[in-house]
Structure formats: structure tokens, C-alpha cells
Write a protein that holds these residues in place. Structure first.
Motif, PDB file in Angstrom:
ATOM      1  N   CYS A 121     -87.475  -3.035 -55.261  1.00 25.18           N
ATOM      2  CA  CYS A 121     -86.823  -3.228 -56.564  1.00 25.18           C
ATOM      3  C   CYS A 121     -86.413  -1.906 -57.216  1.00 25.18           C
ATOM      4  O   CYS A 121     -85.497  -1.865 -58.019  1.00 25.18           O
ATOM      5  CB  CYS A 121     -87.749  -3.984 -57.517  1.00 25.18           C
ATOM      6  SG  CYS A 121     -87.856  -5.730 -57.129  1.00 25.18           S
ATOM      7  N   TYR A 133     -89.348 -10.724 -54.616  1.00 29.45           N
ATOM      8  CA  TYR A 133     -88.483  -9.829 -53.853  1.00 29.45           C
ATOM      9  C   TYR A 133     -89.333  -8.802 -53.104  1.00 29.45           C
ATOM     10  O   TYR A 133     -89.109  -8.517 -51.931  1.00 29.45           O
ATOM     11  CB  TYR A 133     -87.504  -9.123 -54.801  1.00 29.45           C
ATOM     12  CG  TYR A 133     -86.325  -8.489 -54.096  1.00 29.45           C
ATOM     13  CD1 TYR A 133     -85.454  -9.255 -53.332  1.00 29.45           C
ATOM     14  CD2 TYR A 133     -86.085  -7.117 -54.198  1.00 29.45           C
ATOM     15  CE1 TYR A 133     -84.370  -8.681 -52.684  1.00 29.45           C
ATOM     16  CE2 TYR A 133     -85.007  -6.536 -53.562  1.00 29.45           C
ATOM     17  CZ  TYR A 133     -84.152  -7.315 -52.800  1.00 29.45           C
ATOM     18  OH  TYR A 133     -83.082  -6.745 -52.167  1.00 29.45           O
ATOM     19  N   THR A 143     -82.114 -10.762 -50.499  1.00 29.65           N
ATOM     20  CA  THR A 143     -81.114 -10.075 -51.324  1.00 29.65           C
ATOM     21  C   THR A 143     -80.044 -11.041 -51.837  1.00 29.65           C
ATOM     22  O   THR A 143     -79.689 -11.016 -53.013  1.00 29.65           O
ATOM     23  CB  THR A 143     -80.446  -8.943 -50.514  1.00 29.65           C
ATOM     24  OG1 THR A 143     -81.444  -7.980 -50.205  1.00 29.65           O
ATOM     25  CG2 THR A 143     -79.349  -8.280 -51.311  1.00 29.65           C
ATOM     26  N   LEU A 178     -81.349 -12.986 -54.699  1.00 26.90           N
ATOM     27  CA  LEU A 178     -81.487 -12.168 -55.903  1.00 26.90           C
ATOM     28  C   LEU A 178     -80.105 -11.957 -56.542  1.00 26.90           C
ATOM     29  O   LEU A 178     -79.926 -12.064 -57.755  1.00 26.90           O
ATOM     30  CB  LEU A 178     -82.122 -10.822 -55.555  1.00 26.90           C
ATOM     31  CG  LEU A 178     -82.403  -9.893 -56.728  1.00 26.90           C
ATOM     32  CD1 LEU A 178     -83.539 -10.441 -57.582  1.00 26.90           C
ATOM     33  CD2 LEU A 178     -82.756  -8.479 -56.254  1.00 26.90           C
TER      34      LEU A 178
END
Ligand code: TRP
Length: 473
Positions: A397, A423, A430, A433
Motif C-alpha cells: 500500500c 490488499y 490490484t 482495488l
């Protein structure tokens, strides 16, 4: 500094060597800023490296900017920068670290103060409002004299807000909203007057742009700013090109600042050189002037001592270091400041976004489809190369731009924390997200566009007309 042959270095004391390294670092910086020929810069860098080596040999320590050997204290005013440090000034932001600029180091270098939990709690107590997510998440991370503002506020003394924007293009991106969204929250939380400076003159001086174009952009940008929800009875937005010539107070303050700051000082603060036009050299006085209430006699009834609070991105701090330095000498209170971090480019946190590269950011006039494509295609990912690896090792992150954007725009703290955990553990991919980010930004931008559409020329004119606001002074 005259080039000293290496053989002489041994005779220097640690402090003398330290000063030589510092001086040479400044020279390299000046050469780079002045776009000197490459071989000249290279020679200066070689010299710097050799000086650092001598320093290390003599003292047994690595050279560290602002940290003289042993107990020799040296005050670093934040204008010098070492080779491996982040570069932050009003025109450049550059770091070699994918996590972005090291803000704790910047606080030390600039000599500002960290916004800590105590201060945030005090803001909450004073205003009775839940602190804005930009405070909760360290996006506004540094300040100067915010305790003074709170003290004044707790004692029913007035203050006002000042922020601004350089209208360099018609389209603004989401990063440009950060100071305005926060300023709007402050205006509501504290119920104070606000002035917003549009520096169309600055853009004329720095860019290849006519004054007409710069003024047109100022008015276009004013629409996006107004669409953040400012109260017309409490907000004055002005274009420098427009307001400066007509105000009785503003120009007086500009020349007061100009009289008390030397060319040498602005050279040191901004890196100006002898060949910069005099417009640039004197411009900092124009950005300083709105920090003084007498620049707005119509709002403050001619009062000269109303304190000012400036929310801005940290790259604007050099202007206000200068302003704070000169204020007492011209009989005014120093403005207080709240500094934000930079909004990262989609490509990564090494630099701030640029309005001239359409793919570097999400723009306020992007369509839902453009938002989706841009994020999917360009947002730098902290995920792993394959799904298997991602599941096994998890994503990062700290360097993932989609996650960073969510820290700016996702209001729900719990949801943000869940996303982070999922995550990092590899449970969330990905693509997933990015989907959350797309679905956060699309409605936010659509709503902004809807509000912007409602803003007529008449409304813009109202905000930009010099007038008394809904406060008695
Ligand atoms: N120089 C700023 C820019 O280029 C605009 C600006 C003027 C500003 N006054 C300000 C920004 C006060 C923050 C606070 O964007």
C-alpha cells in the motif's frame, strides 16, 4: 568558493570541512537551478563528492546536511538541499523514493511543526466538529503557529483564511481540490472569512501565456473552486490582474514587503538568478500581501491586525517563510500555516501531478469512462507481477497509487482499513482495488460537474466583486 585542491583539505578542521561541503552543495544546486552546462555541473558534483569523502575520512561520520560535526550548531533555514534529499520548492517536487517525499525530514528542514494528535484533538474541541479526514490521515501534516490561531479562537478573537491557486490551465485535476476541500471545511468549522487569490499574473510571468489567457483561466478555475461549496457571503475570490490595480490596500502592502526584502534574500529562498526577469523577482511580495488584513479594507473595515491562517501544499511554504520573516518589520502579525502533502501522479509518488499531462491525473472534467480507463491503465500498482505471487506475498500500500488516492477521497475510515489489510495480505487484487477507487471517484466527479454547471457567470462575478462579507470588524 574557489576550488581547493584536494591536498589542502587535510589541513582543514572538521567544521571548516563541513562548511566547505555545505557551500559546495549550494553551488551544485545553484548551477542546476541556473541550467549551467553539463560539464560544469559534473565538475561541481565531483568536487562535492570528494569533499564529502574528506569529511568522512576526517570525522569518521557521513556528512549530513544541517548536522555539523560534534557540538557545532548550525541553523539550516531550509533553503539548502543535499544530493540525496527530496527537492521541494514552488516549481519542483522530486524524490527518488517510490513512497514519495519524506515529510518528517521536510518538517525538520523547513523548521515547521508536525500536526500531532494533541493539536487535532484541540481543533476538535474548539470547533465541536469531527476532524476532517485530511487531518485524521496526516494529509495536512505540518503547521506554523496553529496553536496561536486556536488560542485566539478560544478567546473569541477573529481570524481569516487565505489560500490560492495559480491558474495554469483551464482544467483542474483532483489533486488541486485538496487545499480547497480542506479550506471549505475550515471555513465551516470556524465560521470565518476567506480570501482566495488567483495568481494569473504569476502564470503570465512564468509560462508562455498572454495576460488575457491567464485571466480567462482564472475565471474558469474560479468555477471549479466555487463548486467545492464555498459560501458567497463569506468568500472573496480575486484575480491579481483584476483586483490589484483597484484596491487601495493591496498595493501598499506589496511595496511594504518589497521595501523590506532584498534581492539576496529572494535569491536564497527561491533560487532566482541575475537573469530572471524582475517580474519574477518581485512576485513573492504579491503572494505575501493577502496574508495582511489591510489588503482587504472592504472586508476588514481597514483593520490591520486580523490574524491570517493559510492552508496550502507544503511547496508554497517558501513564500510564507518570507512573509513571516517580513511581517513584524512592517508592523503586521505573522500568518499561520497548515501544510498538506502532495497529491501523487497516477504514475507514482515521486513527483506531484502536472496539469499539462492528461494521463498524470484524474481531471475534474473527465467522463466516467475516462476515469476508469486512466486508473486501470496508468495508476501505479504496488501489487505483485502474478496472481500467485500476489496471493502469497500481498501488495504494498505504501507505493500503490490507487490506495493513496483512496486515502484522500474515501471518507469511511473502517472501509479504508479493511482495504489496506486485504490488499496487504494478498486477498484483494490490484484490479479489485482499482475498482473501488473508480467507484469512489466517478460519483464524486459527476457531482462536482453537476454543481459546476449550476454556476453562472453572475455567480462567479458575485464571488469576485470586492465587497463587505457577512462579518463585522
Ligand atoms: N502560487 C500558488 C500556485 O501556483 C497560488 C497561490 C497564491 C497560493 N496564493 C496562495 C496557494 C496561497 C496557496 C496559498 O498554485
Amino acid at each position: 568558493m574557489a576550488d581547493i585542491p584536494n591536498c589542502d583539505l587535510k589541513s582543514l578542521s572538521p567544521l571548516q570541512l563541513f562548511e566547505k561541503v555545505t557551500e559546495q552543495g549550494e553551488k551544485v544546486r545553484a548551477l542546476k537551478a541556473g541550467k549551467a552546462p553539463k560539464d560544469e555541473i559534473d565538475a561541481a558534483v565531483r568536487m562535492l563528492l570528494s569533499l564529502k569523502l574528506s569529511y568522512k575520512t576526517t570525522t569518521g561520520q557521513d556528512y549530513q546536511a544541517g548536522l555539523p560535526p560534534k557540538d557545532h550548531a548550525l541553523i539550516n533555514n531550509g533553503t539548502t538541499k543535499e544530493e540525496d534529499e527530496d527537492l521541494v520548492d514552488p516549481w519542483n517536487v522530486q524524490t527518488s523514493n517510490a513512497k514519495g517525499v519524506d515529510y518528517d525530514k521536510l518538517i525538520v528542514r523547513f523548521g515547521s511543526t508536525k500536526i500531532d494528535t494533541d493539536l487535532i484533538n484541540r481543533i476538535e474541541r474548539a470547533t465541536g466538529q469531527k476532524p476532517h479526514r485530511f487531518l485524521r490521515r496526516g494529509i495536512f501534516f505540518s503547521h506554523r503557529d496553529m496553536d496561536q490561531i486556536l488560542h485566539a479562537y478560544e478567546n473569541k478573537k477573529p481570524f481569516y483564511l487565505y489560500t490560492g491557486r495559480g491558474p495554469s490551465s483551464q482544467a483542474m485535476h483532483v489533486g488541486h481540490l485538496i487545499p480547497f476541500l480542506f479550506t471549505k471545511w475550515l471555513q465551516e468549522a470556524f465560521d470565518v472569512p476567506l480570501v482566495i487569490q488567483l495568481t494569473d499574473d504569476e502564470k503570465y510571468l512564468w509560462k508562455d501565456m498572454t495576460t488575457e489567457k491567464a485571466y480567462e483561466y482564472a475565471k474558469e478555475n474560479a468555477r471549479d473552486i466555487i463548486a467545492c461549496g464555498f459560501d458567497v457571503n463569506k468568500t472573496f475570490i480575486f484575480s491579481d490582474l483584476d483586483y490589484l490595480g483597484s484596491s487601495t490596500g493591496f498595493y501598499k502592502n506589496i511595496i511594504k514587503v518589497q521595501k523590506h526584502v532584498t534581492f539576496n534574500q529572494v535569491k536564497g529562498i527561491f533560487g532566482f538568478t541575475d537573469s530572471d526577469c524582475i517580474g519574477k523577482i518581485s512576485f513573492p511580495a504579491i503572494q505575501a500581501a493577502p496574508s495582511f488584513s489591510s489588503s482587504f479594507p472592504q472586508i476588514f473595515n481597514g483593520k490591520e491586525n486580523i490574524q491570517c491562517l493559510i492552508p496550502c501544499a507544503i511547496d508554497q511554504d517558501p513564500y510564507f517563510r518570507m512573509t513571516r520573516d517580513v511581517a513584524p518589520r512592517i508592523g503586521y502579525p505573522k500568518p499561520a500555516l497548515l501544510h498538506s502533502v502532495f497529491f501523487p501522479a497516477l504514475q507514482g509518488a515521486q513527483t506531484k501531478m502536472s496539469a499539462s499531462d492528461v494521463n498524470s491525473s484524474v481531471f475534474l472534467n473527465d467522463t466516467p469512462k475516462q476515469i476508469k480507463t486512466k486508473i486501470n491503465k496508468h495508476a501505479f500498482s504496488g501489487g505483485r507481477d502474478t496472481i500467485e505471487e500476489h496471493r502469497k506475498y500481498g501488495g504494498n500500500c505504501d507505493v500503490d497509487v490507487s490506495f493513496m488516492y483512496l486515502t484522500f477521497f474515501l471518507e469511511d475510515d473502517d472501509k479504508l482499513e479493511q482495504l489496506k489489510q486485504a490488499y496487504t495480505s494478498g486477498e484483494l487484487l490490484t484490479g479489485e482495488l482499482k475498482k473501488v477507487l473508480i467507484e469512489t471517484l466517478q460519483p464524486l466527479i459527476a457531482a462536482h460537474q453537476e454543481r459546476r454547471k449550476q454556476i453562472t457567470d453572475e455567480v462567479v462575478k458575485q464571488f469576485m466583486t470586492p465587497r463587505k462579507l457577512a462579518f463585522e470588524f
